[in-house]
Design an enzyme around this catalytic site. Sequence first.
Site, PDB file in Angstrom:
ATOM      1  N   CYS A   2       0.861  -1.192   0.000  1.00 11.34           N
ATOM      2  CA  CYS A   2       0.000   0.000   0.000  1.00 11.34           C
ATOM      3  C   CYS A   2       0.891   1.232   0.000  1.00 11.34           C
ATOM      4  O   CYS A   2       2.091   1.140   0.096  1.00 11.34           O
ATOM      5  CB  CYS A   2      -0.856   0.029   1.256  1.00 11.34           C
ATOM      6  SG  CYS A   2      -1.763  -1.483   1.537  1.00 11.34           S
ATOM      7  N   ARG A  27       1.204   1.690  -6.019  1.00 13.25           N
ATOM      8  CA  ARG A  27       1.446   0.705  -4.941  1.00 13.25           C
ATOM      9  C   ARG A  27       0.146   0.042  -4.511  1.00 13.25           C
ATOM     10  O   ARG A  27       0.148  -0.925  -3.751  1.00 13.25           O
ATOM     11  CB  ARG A  27       2.085   1.391  -3.729  1.00 13.25           C
ATOM     12  CG  ARG A  27       3.420   2.033  -3.970  1.00 13.25           C
ATOM     13  CD  ARG A  27       3.921   2.721  -2.715  1.00 13.25           C
ATOM     14  NE  ARG A  27       4.148   1.761  -1.651  1.00 13.25           N
ATOM     15  CZ  ARG A  27       5.278   1.068  -1.508  1.00 13.25           C
ATOM     16  NH1 ARG A  27       6.269   1.262  -2.353  1.00 13.25           N
ATOM     17  NH2 ARG A  27       5.435   0.204  -0.549  1.00 13.25           N
ATOM     18  N   TRP A  74      -3.807  -1.643  -1.110  1.00  9.94           N
ATOM     19  CA  TRP A  74      -3.716  -2.851  -1.924  1.00  9.94           C
ATOM     20  C   TRP A  74      -4.106  -3.971  -0.981  1.00  9.94           C
ATOM     21  O   TRP A  74      -3.285  -4.401  -0.152  1.00  9.94           O
ATOM     22  CB  TRP A  74      -2.310  -3.052  -2.474  1.00  9.94           C
ATOM     23  CG  TRP A  74      -2.159  -4.263  -3.322  1.00  9.94           C
ATOM     24  CD1 TRP A  74      -1.706  -5.493  -2.940  1.00  9.94           C
ATOM     25  CD2 TRP A  74      -2.493  -4.404  -4.698  1.00  9.94           C
ATOM     26  NE1 TRP A  74      -1.733  -6.374  -3.984  1.00  9.94           N
ATOM     27  CE2 TRP A  74      -2.209  -5.740  -5.086  1.00  9.94           C
ATOM     28  CE3 TRP A  74      -3.001  -3.548  -5.653  1.00  9.94           C
ATOM     29  CZ2 TRP A  74      -2.428  -6.213  -6.383  1.00  9.94           C
ATOM     30  CZ3 TRP A  74      -3.207  -4.012  -6.948  1.00  9.94           C
ATOM     31  CH2 TRP A  74      -2.919  -5.334  -7.298  1.00  9.94           C
ATOM     32  N   ASN A 100       1.220  -0.062   5.968  1.00 12.24           N
ATOM     33  CA  ASN A 100       1.562  -0.863   4.797  1.00 12.24           C
ATOM     34  C   ASN A 100       2.324  -2.071   5.311  1.00 12.24           C
ATOM     35  O   ASN A 100       3.318  -1.945   6.006  1.00 12.24           O
ATOM     36  CB  ASN A 100       2.444  -0.065   3.827  1.00 12.24           C
ATOM     37  CG  ASN A 100       2.995  -0.964   2.724  1.00 12.24           C
ATOM     38  OD1 ASN A 100       2.325  -1.902   2.290  1.00 12.24           O
ATOM     39  ND2 ASN A 100       4.218  -0.715   2.295  1.00 12.24           N
ATOM     40  N   GLY A 101       1.809  -3.272   5.010  1.00 13.92           N
ATOM     41  CA  GLY A 101       2.489  -4.498   5.452  1.00 13.92           C
ATOM     42  C   GLY A 101       1.455  -5.513   5.908  1.00 13.92           C
ATOM     43  O   GLY A 101       0.271  -5.430   5.580  1.00 13.92           O
ATOM     44  N   GLU A 480       8.830 -21.124 -18.775  1.00 13.29           N
ATOM     45  CA  GLU A 480       8.665 -19.741 -18.301  1.00 13.29           C
ATOM     46  C   GLU A 480       9.802 -18.868 -18.815  1.00 13.29           C
ATOM     47  O   GLU A 480       9.580 -17.749 -19.270  1.00 13.29           O
ATOM     48  CB  GLU A 480       8.604 -19.709 -16.781  1.00 13.29           C
ATOM     49  CG  GLU A 480       8.548 -18.324 -16.168  1.00 13.29           C
ATOM     50  CD  GLU A 480       7.398 -17.460 -16.652  1.00 13.29           C
ATOM     51  OE1 GLU A 480       6.471 -17.969 -17.307  1.00 13.29           O
ATOM     52  OE2 GLU A 480       7.460 -16.232 -16.431  1.00 13.29           O
ATOM     53  N   LYS A 484       9.347 -15.468 -21.126  1.00 14.98           N
ATOM     54  CA  LYS A 484       9.926 -14.174 -20.742  1.00 14.98           C
ATOM     55  C   LYS A 484      10.748 -13.601 -21.884  1.00 14.98           C
ATOM     56  O   LYS A 484      10.597 -12.452 -22.260  1.00 14.98           O
ATOM     57  CB  LYS A 484      10.802 -14.345 -19.488  1.00 14.98           C
ATOM     58  CG  LYS A 484      10.042 -14.539 -18.208  1.00 14.98           C
ATOM     59  CD  LYS A 484       9.480 -13.267 -17.644  1.00 14.98           C
ATOM     60  CE  LYS A 484       8.011 -12.990 -17.755  1.00 14.98           C
ATOM     61  NZ  LYS A 484       7.003 -13.949 -17.777  1.00 14.98           N
ATOM     62  N   GLU A 487       8.526 -12.649 -25.017  1.00 15.09           N
ATOM     63  CA  GLU A 487       7.477 -11.612 -24.894  1.00 15.09           C
ATOM     64  C   GLU A 487       8.055 -10.208 -24.695  1.00 15.09           C
ATOM     65  O   GLU A 487       7.368  -9.227 -24.967  1.00 15.09           O
ATOM     66  CB  GLU A 487       6.485 -11.948 -23.790  1.00 15.09           C
ATOM     67  CG  GLU A 487       6.977 -11.822 -22.381  1.00 15.09           C
ATOM     68  CD  GLU A 487       5.839 -12.008 -21.368  1.00 15.09           C
ATOM     69  OE1 GLU A 487       4.705 -11.559 -21.599  1.00 15.09           O
ATOM     70  OE2 GLU A 487       6.110 -12.631 -20.334  1.00 15.09           O
ATOM     71  N   HIS A 503      13.699 -36.009 -30.855  1.00 18.55           N
ATOM     72  CA  HIS A 503      12.489 -36.395 -31.611  1.00 18.55           C
ATOM     73  C   HIS A 503      12.068 -35.289 -32.564  1.00 18.55           C
ATOM     74  O   HIS A 503      10.915 -35.227 -32.968  1.00 18.55           O
ATOM     75  CB  HIS A 503      11.362 -36.728 -30.631  1.00 18.55           C
ATOM     76  CG  HIS A 503      11.708 -37.859 -29.721  1.00 18.55           C
ATOM     77  ND1 HIS A 503      11.802 -39.166 -30.153  1.00 18.55           N
ATOM     78  CD2 HIS A 503      12.085 -37.861 -28.420  1.00 18.55           C
ATOM     79  CE1 HIS A 503      12.172 -39.930 -29.136  1.00 18.55           C
ATOM     80  NE2 HIS A 503      12.344 -39.182 -28.064  1.00 18.55           N
ATOM     81  N   LYS A 602      -1.490  -6.288 -19.798  1.00 21.55           N
ATOM     82  CA  LYS A 602      -1.164  -6.848 -18.485  1.00 21.55           C
ATOM     83  C   LYS A 602      -2.209  -7.868 -18.056  1.00 21.55           C
ATOM     84  O   LYS A 602      -1.896  -8.902 -17.505  1.00 21.55           O
ATOM     85  CB  LYS A 602      -1.047  -5.739 -17.429  1.00 21.55           C
ATOM     86  CG  LYS A 602      -0.668  -6.241 -16.047  1.00 21.55           C
ATOM     87  CD  LYS A 602       0.653  -6.999 -16.071  1.00 21.55           C
ATOM     88  CE  LYS A 602       0.959  -7.660 -14.746  1.00 21.55           C
ATOM     89  NZ  LYS A 602       2.082  -8.611 -14.863  1.00 21.55           N
TER      90      LYS A 602
END
Length: 607
Positions: A2, A27, A74, A100-101, A480, A484, A487, A503, A602
């Site tokens: 946050c 944030r 958040w 925040n936390g 993955e 990355k 993209e 193969h 996104k």
Amino acid sequence: MCGIVGYIGKQVAIPILVNGLKKLEYRGYDSAGVAVLDPEKIVVSKSVGKLVALEEELGDNHSLSAIGIGHTRWATHGRPSYVNAHPHGDCNQDFAVVHNGIIENYLELKDELIEKGHNFVSETDTEVLAHLLEDYYEGDLETAVRKVLATIRGSYAMVVLSRKDPNKLVAARKDSPMVVGLGDGEFFVASDITAILSYTRKVYILDDGEMVVITEDEVKVSDFQGNPCMKEVYDVKWDAVAAEKGGYEHFMLKEINEQPRALKDTMLGRLEEERVVLQEVGLTLEELAQINKVYIVACGTAWHAGLVGKTLIERWARLPVEVDIASEFRYRSPLVDKHTLVVVVSQSGETADTLAALREAKSRGARVVAVTNVVGSTVSREAHDVIFTWAGPEIAVASTKAYTTQLEGMVLLGLYLAQVKGTLSSEKIGKIITALKKIPAQAQEILDQEGLIKELAKSFVQVEDAFFIGRSLDWAVAMEGSLKLKEISYIHAEAYAAGELKHGTLALITENTPVIALATQRDVYDKTISNVKEVKARDARVIGLTYKGNTSLAKSVDHVIYIPETMDELAPILTVIPLQLLSYYVSVARGCDVDKPRNLAKSVTVE
Ligand code: AGP
């Protein structure tokens, strides 16, 4: 994650607080609020949604008070709502706090305070702080805050004001960032420099375990025991945009570097010595006994996390797992019924294909568990159970900290299922938890070596095709790594199960073709080396990735990236980090738009 702000000085506080919160919206932005001391009482204004709603709520005839605190949220504990929005107060509105936390022991503290007669209005962990202040206050705000700090566990950056001790802000930080802005006859406190750059470039950067008492005349920094701390004034050279990225050139690099904190936050309150605690998953033993199959359904990077989840759940909980791409799942009449557990993984919690798969699974009677990064997201509201990753907002299109915390979610779920089913001993669970707790620091160790990866990336600038290979969990991470690279650098990259090369794909390997070979999984290491030799025999340029201390791989490849040693089941969380960094630096070197790569969004909220 946050955003918090505080102001004390000669100007009207509210415009300064709102302006600061606007700069911190990246944030978190699901609700916001401010509290000012006016002058006998605390006046609180809150709103749900983005900050513009708070501005409308405040209007022009707001308080002219010169002291206040603010927050943009958040959500972690408690969905986005008016009552859960900060600032939070005590029973008598003598105190207001923004935070925040994550307060790890908030539930037990809340029970104790309710026992004492305190009335809570929100579902948040933060509200506990206000009631503790009410409980502890005996005439001095600083002393009361110290008592609170000695009582709570977790991560926090908090700011407090009180009408009982007016014209004073008290703030403290542990594992969440906080700076103090030094103006001329006015002072600021905020989550980061972004919020106060319009007013001053002179700041104290608070360290963990430090608190600060701010009045109109002075800023007093001390440790939690009251011992004074000497602070250097930091002259900020950044511009505002750079400040939002924490001084990093791109959000992606900032988020890659946030992974140690994100991983630590995501395990907060969920790990005991030999037990996993997943309060948000209500699967009872009886319900679990009915489950005879698991599906993991997701898209893109989240699907790659599911590939790892399959191995962990099968290996630890002995349940058959099928991993499915969400856009395929719903059109192939999946064998799903009330005996099926469907795990949907989604950073945004809004991906249309994943949401549709969730609804398909529910319509067939399955139990649905979501692993998502956004509290209040559609996926989190429609699933039966939710395991939140606490990575904080992920702004870059390329998912990094969300992926590694999704992997952590797979580990937690796998252990939880094994624990409830009794398929792993407490001792074995304890060993895995011990290794998991080391992961954030090991991730930091890898990040500290990023210069080596940056150097390696230069050799990829002209590359047109790249291959990622690996076996078992290394293959899942190869998928993955390949995503990355393609993209954000637009290089054609493919991932293959190392055993699959002969193969077909081997036909594509020619002199200097770059092949990234992941070789951490001990039970298939020798086989992977054989595959490496296959591509080396075709003059490929092979970059190996293995555990520190394994000196054999260097004999078979052109370059080795080392990661700290861990259990093979946890290796994916670490293995991916060098691949994220490699993709990032290749993309920068090729002049691509790292945070907003072409053609991509996104969150894909269309099918
Ligand atoms: C990851 O780098 C991509 N941006 C993309 O594959 C993403 O993981 C996918 O769209 C799923 O998004 P979600 O996790 O928000 O559902």
